[in-house]
Design a protein around this motif. Structure first.
Motif: not given
Length: 141
Positions: A32, A54, A101, A121-122, A126-127
């Motif tokens: 992403k 992540e 992760s 991947d984020y 996003e988090i």
């Protein structure tokens, strides 16, 4: 963790037209976000930093990097005696180092002007999943 589990080895082709480095085994469908890292000197080590959720993939675009990886047992209070695995990434082939992760890394450029490609991947923000530890925290000496 072994080298075979984390490294997705790329290749290189050279002919009269030039050089192509490639990695036909890397699946980028989870990616992403993409960014690069260029350390200000070969003496500087960027770390320890990582993610509980992540994932990251690293590939050397220019020069070479030593990537140290630790699988963290407890992100609130990790053991100071966790195993450190070291990987060398170079720009001669398009090899990706997968950081799953639950891992943290320390990143050192081994040549002046080295450039590291990072895939995540984020998306940014996003988090909330960034963990940092002092560079000497896992020093066993």
């Amino acid at each position: 963790m072994t080298n075979n589990q984390l490294q997705i080895t790329g290749s290189r082709h050279q002919d009269e037209r030039g050089i192509i480095t490639y990695n036909n085994d890397f699946d980028a469908s989870q990616i992403k976000r993409i960014y690069t890292i260029e350390n200000h000197s070969t003496d500087f080590i960027r770390g320890w930093q990582g993610h509980k959720i992540e994932q990251r993939w690293f590939s050397c675009m220019k020069g070479s990097f030593e990537i140290s990886v630790i699988v963290v047992d407890n992100f609130t209070n990790p053991s100071k005696y966790l195993i450190i695995q070291k990987y060398l990434l170079t720009d001669d082939v398009l090899t990706y180092l997968h950081i799953p992760s639950g891992c943290i890394t320390a990143i050192q450029a081994k040549e002046e002007g080295s450039k590291l490609l990072v895939l995540a991947d984020y998306g940014l923000g996003e988090i909330n999943d960034e963990y940092r530890f002092d560079l000497n925290y896992f020093d066993k000496s």
